[in-house]
Write a protein that holds these residues in place. Structure first.
Motif, PDB file in Angstrom:
ATOM      1  N   MET A   1       0.848  -1.192   0.000  1.00 42.38           N
ATOM      2  CA  MET A   1       0.000   0.000   0.000  1.00 42.38           C
ATOM      3  C   MET A   1       0.886   1.246   0.000  1.00 42.38           C
ATOM      4  SD  MET A   1      -2.897   1.142   2.792  1.00 42.38           S
ATOM      5  CE  MET A   1      -3.882  -0.312   2.415  1.00 42.38           C
ATOM      6  N   PRO A   2       0.648   2.198  -0.888  1.00 52.91           N
ATOM      7  CA  PRO A   2       1.469   3.402  -0.928  1.00 52.91           C
ATOM      8  C   PRO A   2       1.388   4.176   0.374  1.00 52.91           C
ATOM      9  CG  PRO A   2       0.120   3.181  -2.919  1.00 52.91           C
ATOM     10  CD  PRO A   2      -0.355   2.151  -1.959  1.00 52.91           C
ATOM     11  N   ASP A   3       2.512   4.836   0.724  1.00 55.64           N
ATOM     12  CA  ASP A   3       2.548   5.587   1.971  1.00 55.64           C
ATOM     13  C   ASP A   3       1.587   6.768   1.959  1.00 55.64           C
ATOM     14  OD1 ASP A   3       4.451   3.874   2.906  1.00 55.64           O
ATOM     15  OD2 ASP A   3       6.148   5.131   2.317  1.00 55.64           O
ATOM     16  N   SER A   4       1.195   7.234   0.764  1.00 53.03           N
ATOM     17  CA  SER A   4       0.351   8.414   0.673  1.00 53.03           C
ATOM     18  C   SER A   4      -1.100   8.130   1.042  1.00 53.03           C
ATOM     19  CB  SER A   4       0.403   8.986  -0.749  1.00 53.03           C
ATOM     20  OG  SER A   4      -0.039   8.015  -1.690  1.00 53.03           O
ATOM     21  N   ILE A   5      -1.474   6.857   1.099  1.00 55.41           N
ATOM     22  CA  ILE A   5      -2.853   6.505   1.422  1.00 55.41           C
ATOM     23  C   ILE A   5      -3.066   6.574   2.932  1.00 55.41           C
ATOM     24  CG2 ILE A   5      -4.557   4.649   1.429  1.00 55.41           C
ATOM     25  CD1 ILE A   5      -3.522   3.761  -1.242  1.00 55.41           C
ATOM     26  N   THR A   6      -4.105   7.295   3.329  1.00 50.38           N
ATOM     27  CA  THR A   6      -4.450   7.416   4.746  1.00 50.38           C
ATOM     28  C   THR A   6      -5.679   6.571   5.031  1.00 50.38           C
ATOM     29  OG1 THR A   6      -3.560   9.670   4.863  1.00 50.38           O
ATOM     30  CG2 THR A   6      -5.125   9.009   6.576  1.00 50.38           C
ATOM     31  N   THR A   7      -5.553   5.648   5.951  1.00 48.76           N
ATOM     32  CA  THR A   7      -6.659   4.749   6.292  1.00 48.76           C
ATOM     33  C   THR A   7      -7.497   5.352   7.405  1.00 48.76           C
ATOM     34  OG1 THR A   7      -5.304   2.837   5.709  1.00 48.76           O
ATOM     35  CG2 THR A   7      -7.278   2.421   7.013  1.00 48.76           C
ATOM     36  N   GLY A   8      -8.805   5.381   7.186  1.00 50.34           N
ATOM     37  CA  GLY A   8      -9.719   5.911   8.179  1.00 50.34           C
ATOM     38  C   GLY A   8     -10.512   4.803   8.854  1.00 50.34           C
ATOM     39  N   LEU A   9     -10.958   5.070  10.064  1.00 49.92           N
ATOM     40  CA  LEU A   9     -11.798   4.143  10.824  1.00 49.92           C
ATOM     41  C   LEU A   9     -13.072   4.882  11.210  1.00 49.92           C
ATOM     42  CD1 LEU A   9     -12.169   1.410  12.354  1.00 49.92           C
ATOM     43  CD2 LEU A   9     -11.121   2.538  14.331  1.00 49.92           C
ATOM     44  N   ILE A  10     -14.226   4.295  10.880  1.00 47.85           N
ATOM     45  CA  ILE A  10     -15.520   4.908  11.173  1.00 47.85           C
ATOM     46  C   ILE A  10     -16.296   3.966  12.082  1.00 47.85           C
ATOM     47  CG2 ILE A  10     -17.671   5.794  10.200  1.00 47.85           C
ATOM     48  CD1 ILE A  10     -16.049   6.093   7.522  1.00 47.85           C
ATOM     49  N   LEU A  11     -16.613   4.432  13.279  1.00 51.31           N
ATOM     50  CA  LEU A  11     -17.357   3.634  14.251  1.00 51.31           C
ATOM     51  C   LEU A  11     -18.706   4.303  14.497  1.00 51.31           C
ATOM     52  CD1 LEU A  11     -14.506   2.777  16.787  1.00 51.31           C
ATOM     53  CD2 LEU A  11     -15.280   1.471  14.801  1.00 51.31           C
ATOM     54  N   PRO A  42      -2.833   1.777  12.874  1.00 53.96           N
ATOM     55  CA  PRO A  42      -3.120   1.633  11.444  1.00 53.96           C
ATOM     56  C   PRO A  42      -4.164   2.612  10.924  1.00 53.96           C
ATOM     57  CG  PRO A  42      -4.253  -0.075  12.666  1.00 53.96           C
ATOM     58  CD  PRO A  42      -3.415   0.673  13.662  1.00 53.96           C
ATOM     59  N   PHE A  43      -4.829   3.342  11.824  1.00 55.96           N
ATOM     60  CA  PHE A  43      -5.912   4.246  11.421  1.00 55.96           C
ATOM     61  C   PHE A  43      -5.535   5.685  11.776  1.00 55.96           C
ATOM     62  CE2 PHE A  43      -7.870   0.182  12.771  1.00 55.96           C
ATOM     63  CZ  PHE A  43      -8.278  -0.264  11.517  1.00 55.96           C
ATOM     64  N   GLN A  44      -5.101   6.429  10.777  1.00 56.96           N
ATOM     65  CA  GLN A  44      -4.653   7.796  11.022  1.00 56.96           C
ATOM     66  C   GLN A  44      -5.809   8.778  11.192  1.00 56.96           C
ATOM     67  OE1 GLN A  44      -1.410   9.396  11.310  1.00 56.96           O
ATOM     68  NE2 GLN A  44      -1.106   7.287  11.967  1.00 56.96           N
ATOM     69  N   VAL A  45      -6.969   8.428  10.663  1.00 57.93           N
ATOM     70  CA  VAL A  45      -8.172   9.253  10.829  1.00 57.93           C
ATOM     71  C   VAL A  45      -9.242   8.388  11.484  1.00 57.93           C
ATOM     72  CG1 VAL A  45     -10.012  10.518   9.659  1.00 57.93           C
ATOM     73  CG2 VAL A  45      -7.649  10.724   8.854  1.00 57.93           C
ATOM     74  N   ILE A  46      -9.808   8.868  12.583  1.00 57.54           N
ATOM     75  CA  ILE A  46     -10.816   8.108  13.317  1.00 57.54           C
ATOM     76  C   ILE A  46     -12.048   8.990  13.506  1.00 57.54           C
ATOM     77  CG2 ILE A  46     -11.342   6.849  15.434  1.00 57.54           C
ATOM     78  CD1 ILE A  46      -8.382   6.345  15.807  1.00 57.54           C
ATOM     79  N   ALA A  47     -13.215   8.443  13.174  1.00 55.69           N
ATOM     80  CA  ALA A  47     -14.467   9.183  13.323  1.00 55.69           C
ATOM     81  C   ALA A  47     -15.489   8.295  14.012  1.00 55.69           C
ATOM     82  CB  ALA A  47     -14.989   9.630  11.957  1.00 55.69           C
ATOM     83  N   GLY A 147       2.795  12.178  15.773  1.00 53.11           N
ATOM     84  CA  GLY A 147       2.602  11.481  14.505  1.00 53.11           C
ATOM     85  C   GLY A 147       1.827  10.187  14.562  1.00 53.11           C
ATOM     86  N   HIS A 148       1.147   9.913  15.674  1.00 55.00           N
ATOM     87  CA  HIS A 148       0.396   8.663  15.799  1.00 55.00           C
ATOM     88  C   HIS A 148      -1.033   8.781  15.275  1.00 55.00           C
ATOM     89  CE1 HIS A 148       3.657   7.043  18.194  1.00 55.00           C
ATOM     90  NE2 HIS A 148       3.599   8.103  18.984  1.00 55.00           N
ATOM     91  N   LEU A 149      -1.495   9.993  15.056  1.00 56.68           N
ATOM     92  CA  LEU A 149      -2.877  10.222  14.638  1.00 56.68           C
ATOM     93  C   LEU A 149      -2.947  11.536  13.875  1.00 56.68           C
ATOM     94  CD1 LEU A 149      -5.910   9.184  15.097  1.00 56.68           C
ATOM     95  CD2 LEU A 149      -5.996  10.901  16.918  1.00 56.68           C
ATOM     96  N   ALA A 232     -14.765  11.416   7.962  1.00 56.63           N
ATOM     97  CA  ALA A 232     -13.476  10.768   7.696  1.00 56.63           C
ATOM     98  C   ALA A 232     -12.916  11.194   6.340  1.00 56.63           C
ATOM     99  CB  ALA A 232     -13.632   9.251   7.750  1.00 56.63           C
ATOM    100  N   VAL A 233     -13.795  11.339   5.357  1.00 56.39           N
ATOM    101  CA  VAL A 233     -13.347  11.766   4.025  1.00 56.39           C
ATOM    102  C   VAL A 233     -12.833  13.200   4.069  1.00 56.39           C
ATOM    103  CG1 VAL A 233     -14.095  12.238   1.667  1.00 56.39           C
ATOM    104  CG2 VAL A 233     -14.873  10.161   2.827  1.00 56.39           C
ATOM    105  N   HIS A 234     -13.582  14.077   4.726  1.00 54.62           N
ATOM    106  CA  HIS A 234     -13.157  15.476   4.827  1.00 54.62           C
ATOM    107  C   HIS A 234     -11.832  15.612   5.569  1.00 54.62           C
ATOM    108  CE1 HIS A 234     -16.468  17.767   3.085  1.00 54.62           C
ATOM    109  NE2 HIS A 234     -17.318  16.926   3.653  1.00 54.62           N
ATOM    110  N   LEU A 235     -11.575  14.691   6.488  1.00 57.24           N
ATOM    111  CA  LEU A 235     -10.357  14.770   7.284  1.00 57.24           C
ATOM    112  C   LEU A 235      -9.166  14.076   6.626  1.00 57.24           C
ATOM    113  CD1 LEU A 235     -11.929  14.256  10.818  1.00 57.24           C
ATOM    114  CD2 LEU A 235     -11.032  16.376   9.848  1.00 57.24           C
ATOM    115  N   GLY A 236      -9.367  13.593   5.403  1.00 53.21           N
ATOM    116  CA  GLY A 236      -8.220  13.130   4.629  1.00 53.21           C
ATOM    117  C   GLY A 236      -8.071  11.652   4.401  1.00 53.21           C
ATOM    118  N   SER A 237      -9.019  10.837   4.833  1.00 55.92           N
ATOM    119  CA  SER A 237      -8.873   9.392   4.624  1.00 55.92           C
ATOM    120  C   SER A 237      -9.432   8.988   3.265  1.00 55.92           C
ATOM    121  CB  SER A 237      -9.587   8.614   5.726  1.00 55.92           C
ATOM    122  OG  SER A 237     -10.969   8.847   5.698  1.00 55.92           O
TER     123      SER A 237
END
Length: 237
Positions: A1-11, A42-47, A147-149, A232-237
């Motif tokens: 997975m490219p480093d530029s991809i930011t993975t989001g988590l939506i709960l 693993p989840f840089q953006v959490i919502a 840099g953890h989140l 999550a999308v607006h925040l960059g994931s």
């Protein structure tokens, strides 16, 4: 997975669903340990919304120790009891029930009783005590700085304006967004935001929050939530 991809988590919301969420997070942590996945969160953006907002914020505050934070959430949910969310003792239930019964019978006709009308069916002060003890929201800034989140978002519904409000904090300078019946507000997320997002209408009391310089009362963020992935999308994931 490219480093530029930011993975989001939506709960999302739902009391039982929040327990399932923690089970899935535990499985993810287990898989990562057994597949030599890179360490860290693993989840840089959490919502999160409602009960999911509580899990999201707990995970975000402990993003510098993903496995340890997930293990802590598993322990909490495995030993969870109703009295940790609302007063379930006989005195507390009888007091609230008697007040509602009085109001429904003739109390609304008496001015003195109208001033003492109940705010909700249940008293969720134990939940606030639990969140104050278990979630240190003051860690968010440090976790982001290290840099953890990248971002955290918590959504609640305004009773005053009818707007669906996403409260967020982020490393990047993200401009608050506005959509039909939805707005975003940048702020320091705290326990009152979690109480607001999880305040089931009529069951738990509405939570007052500062919204752009004035106080509004908020309830469960699951109400009228038409675009749960939007924050999550607006925040960059």
């Amino acid at each position: 997975m490219p480093d530029s991809i930011t993975t989001g988590l939506i709960l999302t919301g739902g009391g039982a669903r929040a327990a399932y969420q923690v089970g899935v997070l535990d499985a993810i942590a287990h898989i990562r340990r057994n597949t030599d996945a890179p360490p860290g969160n693993p989840f840089q953006v959490i919502a999160g919304t409602s009960a999911g907002a509580i899990n999201s914020t707990a995970l975000a505050c402990g993003a510098d120790d993903f496995d340890g934070t997930v293990a802590g959430l598993v322990h909490i949910w495995r030993h969870f009891h109703a009295e940790q969310v609302y007063r379930s003792d006989s005195i507390g239930v009888l007091r609230t029930g008697a007040r509602w019964l009085s109001m429904m019978s003739l109390g609304w006709m008496i001015a003195r009783w109208r001033r003492a009308r109940p705010r909700s069916l249940l008293d969720n002060s134990p939940l606030q005590t639990l969140l104050d003890k278990l979630i240190d929201t003051a860690r968010l800034k440090r976790v982001m700085r290290d840099g953890h989140l990248q971002a955290l978002a918590v959504t609640a519904s305004s009773y005053g304006s009818g707007m669906h409000v996403t409260f967020y904090d982020a490393v990047k300078d993200i401009v608050p967004w506005t959509r039909s019946q939805r707005i975003a507000v940048r702020c320091d997320i705290s326990v009152p935001h979690l109480l607001a997002s999880s305040a089931i209408p009529f069951v738990f009391p509405a939570q007052p929050l500062n919204l752009e310089g004035h106080i509004e009362y908020f309830g469960d963020g699951s109400m009228r939530q038409s675009a749960p992935i939007s924050p999550a999308v607006h925040l960059g994931s």
